[in-house]
Design a protein around this motif. Structure first.
Motif, mmCIF file in Angstrom:
data_model
loop_
_atom_site.group_PDB
_atom_site.id
_atom_site.type_symbol
_atom_site.label_atom_id
_atom_site.label_comp_id
_atom_site.label_asym_id
_atom_site.label_seq_id
_atom_site.Cartn_x
_atom_site.Cartn_y
_atom_site.Cartn_z
ATOM 1 N N ARG A 66 17.834 1.140 17.039
ATOM 2 C CA ARG A 66 16.937 0.269 16.274
ATOM 3 C C ARG A 66 16.777 -1.024 17.058
ATOM 4 N NH1 ARG A 66 17.916 -1.879 10.041
ATOM 5 N NH2 ARG A 66 15.767 -2.529 9.640
ATOM 6 N N THR A 67 15.543 -1.453 17.271
ATOM 7 C CA THR A 67 15.256 -2.605 18.128
ATOM 8 C C THR A 67 14.430 -3.645 17.392
ATOM 9 O OG1 THR A 67 15.310 -1.262 20.144
ATOM 10 C CG2 THR A 67 14.131 -3.358 20.269
ATOM 11 N N ALA A 68 14.847 -4.904 17.514
ATOM 12 C CA ALA A 68 14.081 -6.038 16.973
ATOM 13 C C ALA A 68 14.002 -7.116 18.045
ATOM 14 C CB ALA A 68 14.739 -6.586 15.712
ATOM 15 N N THR A 69 12.946 -7.890 17.994
ATOM 16 C CA THR A 69 12.721 -8.969 18.958
ATOM 17 C C THR A 69 12.298 -10.235 18.225
ATOM 18 O OG1 THR A 69 12.145 -7.480 20.780
ATOM 19 C CG2 THR A 69 11.267 -9.714 20.901
ATOM 20 N N GLY A 70 12.778 -11.373 18.714
ATOM 21 C CA GLY A 70 12.417 -12.649 18.101
ATOM 22 C C GLY A 70 12.810 -13.800 19.000
ATOM 23 N N THR A 71 13.192 -14.921 18.384
ATOM 24 C CA THR A 71 13.649 -16.086 19.148
ATOM 25 C C THR A 71 14.893 -16.672 18.490
ATOM 26 O OG1 THR A 71 12.234 -17.617 17.911
ATOM 27 C CG2 THR A 71 11.328 -16.691 19.947
ATOM 28 N N TYR A 72 15.732 -17.295 19.319
ATOM 29 C CA TYR A 72 16.893 -18.043 18.843
ATOM 30 C C TYR A 72 16.877 -19.389 19.536
ATOM 31 C CZ TYR A 72 21.663 -19.495 17.842
ATOM 32 O OH TYR A 72 22.757 -20.195 17.418
ATOM 33 N N GLU A 73 16.814 -20.466 18.762
ATOM 34 C CA GLU A 73 16.704 -21.817 19.327
ATOM 35 C C GLU A 73 15.536 -21.887 20.320
ATOM 36 O OE1 GLU A 73 18.493 -24.485 18.438
ATOM 37 O OE2 GLU A 73 19.700 -23.342 17.012
ATOM 38 N N VAL A 156 31.688 -18.159 26.514
ATOM 39 C CA VAL A 156 32.758 -19.146 26.300
ATOM 40 C C VAL A 156 32.168 -20.473 25.835
ATOM 41 C CG1 VAL A 156 34.512 -20.553 27.466
ATOM 42 C CG2 VAL A 156 34.405 -18.081 27.880
ATOM 43 N N ALA A 157 31.101 -20.916 26.492
ATOM 44 C CA ALA A 157 30.466 -22.180 26.103
ATOM 45 C C ALA A 157 29.947 -22.118 24.678
ATOM 46 C CB ALA A 157 29.328 -22.514 27.075
ATOM 47 N N ALA A 158 29.379 -20.967 24.299
ATOM 48 C CA ALA A 158 28.853 -20.814 22.946
ATOM 49 C C ALA A 158 29.978 -20.837 21.917
ATOM 50 C CB ALA A 158 28.065 -19.511 22.842
ATOM 51 N N ALA A 159 31.078 -20.131 22.191
ATOM 52 C CA ALA A 159 32.208 -20.120 21.264
ATOM 53 C C ALA A 159 32.811 -21.518 21.120
ATOM 54 C CB ALA A 159 33.267 -19.129 21.749
ATOM 55 N N GLU A 160 32.910 -22.241 22.230
ATOM 56 C CA GLU A 160 33.422 -23.615 22.183
ATOM 57 C C GLU A 160 32.505 -24.510 21.360
ATOM 58 O OE1 GLU A 160 36.074 -25.151 23.332
ATOM 59 O OE2 GLU A 160 37.036 -23.659 24.615
ATOM 60 N N ARG A 161 31.219 -24.365 21.583
ATOM 61 C CA ARG A 161 30.256 -25.213 20.873
ATOM 62 C C ARG A 161 30.265 -24.937 19.367
ATOM 63 N NH1 ARG A 161 23.906 -25.920 22.558
ATOM 64 N NH2 ARG A 161 23.390 -27.474 21.004
ATOM 65 N N LEU A 162 30.490 -23.681 19.006
ATOM 66 C CA LEU A 162 30.501 -23.296 17.594
ATOM 67 C C LEU A 162 31.872 -23.489 16.940
ATOM 68 C CD1 LEU A 162 28.365 -20.058 17.968
ATOM 69 C CD2 LEU A 162 27.644 -22.170 16.824
ATOM 70 N N LEU A 260 21.827 -20.253 25.977
ATOM 71 C CA LEU A 260 22.452 -20.998 27.064
ATOM 72 C C LEU A 260 22.145 -20.370 28.421
ATOM 73 C CD1 LEU A 260 25.957 -21.826 25.533
ATOM 74 C CD2 LEU A 260 23.920 -23.273 25.621
ATOM 75 N N LEU A 261 22.125 -19.046 28.482
ATOM 76 C CA LEU A 261 21.761 -18.386 29.734
ATOM 77 C C LEU A 261 20.340 -18.741 30.161
ATOM 78 C CD1 LEU A 261 23.373 -14.891 29.137
ATOM 79 C CD2 LEU A 261 23.865 -16.380 31.085
ATOM 80 N N ALA A 262 19.435 -18.835 29.196
ATOM 81 C CA ALA A 262 18.061 -19.236 29.522
ATOM 82 C C ALA A 262 18.030 -20.648 30.098
ATOM 83 C CB ALA A 262 17.185 -19.146 28.276
ATOM 84 N N LYS A 263 18.841 -21.545 29.514
ATOM 85 C CA LYS A 263 18.920 -22.903 30.039
ATOM 86 C C LYS A 263 19.577 -22.922 31.419
ATOM 87 C CE LYS A 263 17.016 -24.837 26.484
ATOM 88 N NZ LYS A 263 15.651 -25.406 26.621
ATOM 89 N N MET A 264 20.617 -22.108 31.595
ATOM 90 C CA MET A 264 21.256 -22.010 32.900
ATOM 91 C C MET A 264 20.271 -21.527 33.953
ATOM 92 S SD MET A 264 24.811 -20.340 31.446
ATOM 93 C CE MET A 264 25.498 -19.798 33.014
ATOM 94 N N SER A 281 25.002 -28.518 35.719
ATOM 95 C CA SER A 281 25.347 -29.036 34.398
ATOM 96 C C SER A 281 24.309 -28.629 33.367
ATOM 97 C CB SER A 281 25.428 -30.571 34.440
ATOM 98 O OG SER A 281 25.602 -31.095 33.154
ATOM 99 N N LEU A 282 24.799 -28.371 32.165
ATOM 100 C CA LEU A 282 23.926 -28.075 31.039
ATOM 101 C C LEU A 282 23.882 -29.229 30.046
ATOM 102 C CD1 LEU A 282 24.629 -24.347 30.103
ATOM 103 C CD2 LEU A 282 22.485 -25.321 30.882
ATOM 104 N N ASP A 283 24.322 -30.396 30.461
ATOM 105 C CA ASP A 283 24.446 -31.510 29.532
ATOM 106 C C ASP A 283 23.121 -31.938 28.928
ATOM 107 O OD1 ASP A 283 27.146 -31.616 29.841
ATOM 108 O OD2 ASP A 283 27.136 -33.243 31.316
ATOM 109 N N SER A 284 22.021 -31.750 29.690
ATOM 110 C CA SER A 284 20.723 -32.215 29.199
ATOM 111 C C SER A 284 19.882 -31.038 28.713
ATOM 112 C CB SER A 284 19.974 -32.953 30.308
ATOM 113 O OG SER A 284 19.743 -32.100 31.390
ATOM 114 N N GLY A 285 19.041 -31.318 27.756
ATOM 115 C CA GLY A 285 18.030 -30.351 27.325
ATOM 116 C C GLY A 285 18.507 -29.233 26.427
ATOM 117 N N LEU A 286 19.685 -29.375 25.823
ATOM 118 C CA LEU A 286 20.186 -28.302 24.959
ATOM 119 C C LEU A 286 19.923 -28.527 23.496
ATOM 120 C CD1 LEU A 286 23.615 -27.334 26.555
ATOM 121 C CD2 LEU A 286 21.506 -26.050 26.555
#
Length: 287
Positions: A66-73, A156-162, A260-264, A281-286
């Motif tokens: 089963r496949t769905a497509t959308g956006t996250y952030e 890891v970055a996502a788990a830390e952020r959450l 985050l991968l898209a930003k990276m 660095s990912l400090d900006s634009g998140l």
């Protein structure tokens, strides 16, 4: 995009041709999915995945897929259920890759085998013990199942952020839920070596057991694609605890990791480098 309507499509003569626009098992084409796809096993988990997205649209549902497509952030994202085990997960990776997907994150549940791991914790896989047989059909048995380090970093970055508790390490993937994971079979049957299996894995600092990760990681490595895995601990084989708790933590962490991968990738393009490294660095634009 919004809603859950499955689009009408022509299926009169489905083809097994790997170059066909619509894939044989998943019934998707290049316009149906984003470049990054989450891979839960259970088709019923799709609704829980898309609940944390900005929007979504169901694109296909055939067999266990089963496949769905959308956006996250604001970042494009897709999800495809794989069913149980390596064979069906490999079909999903094969057909998704054929329509342009380059990043895969398995999202699932697992059994932990280290005593410090609590039910509800997350396990981010860095590599896999290939006890499943699917990847053996592709490559020699001593080829490693390794997670892409960019995907691991993003998870890891996502788990830390959450603020979610997580562990990183090696995952064992089995083909059997019962005998292959050291559990008794019907009428107490015990497979050869099953009594020692969990203790041997524990001694080797393997973190958890599940059924799909090593096949997904191996295929992605062979094809030069990115893949990783994140699972919620449902059971701890060492302590005997079992609860279906924390499923949404893995879903939310994986979805944020895709963002985050898209930003990276954006930062890499701006820096003129092909791979993520500690100097970026990912400090900006998140936000």
């Amino acid at each position: 995009m919004s809603g859950n309507n499955n689009r009408d499509r022509e299926h009169e003569d489905p083809s097994e041709d790997p170059n066909a626009d619509v894939q044989y098992h998943l019934e998707i084409g290049p316009d149906d999915v984003a470049e990054s796809v989450l891979l839960p096993g259970n088709p019923e988990r799709i609704e829980k995945v898309v609940d944390c997205w900005d929007d979504h649209e169901l694109r296909a549902h055939h067999r266990e897929y089963r496949t769905a497509t959308g956006t996250y952030e604001g970042s494009p994202i897709s999800v495809t259920s794989t069913g149980i085990g390596g064979p069906s997960a490999a079909i999903a990776v094969e057909e998704l890759a054929r329509v342009g997907v380059d990043t895969f994150i398995r999202v699932g549940s697992c059994g932990a085998i280290q005593p410090e791991m609590d039910v509800g914790d997350l396990v981010i896989t860095t590599g896999g013990v290939r006890q499943e047989g699917t990847s053996d059909e592709y490559v020699r048995e001593d080829y490693p199942a390794t997670a892409d380090y960019e995907v691991v970093c993003a998870l890891v970055a996502a788990a830390e952020r959450l603020g979610y508790d997580y562990h990183t390490g090696v995952t064992m993937s089995a083909d059997s839920f019962y005998a292959g994971q050291g559990r008794p079979g019907f009428e107490g049957f015990e497979a050869a070596g099953s009594t020692e299996l969990v203790e041997q894995l524990k001694a080797a600092n393997v973190k958890n057991i599940e059924m799909e990760a090593s096949a997904i990681l191996t295929l992605a490595s062979i094809y030069g694609l990115r893949a990783g895995a994140i699972c919620t601990v449902y059971a701890n084989r060492e302590t005997g605890e079992f609860r279906t708790e924390g499923e949404n933590r893995a879903v939310e962490t994986a979805s944020l990791a895709v963002h985050l991968l898209a930003k990276m990738d954006d930062v890499k393009r701006e820096a003129g480098t092909e791979r993520w490294h500690a100097g970026l660095s990912l400090d900006s634009g998140l936000e």
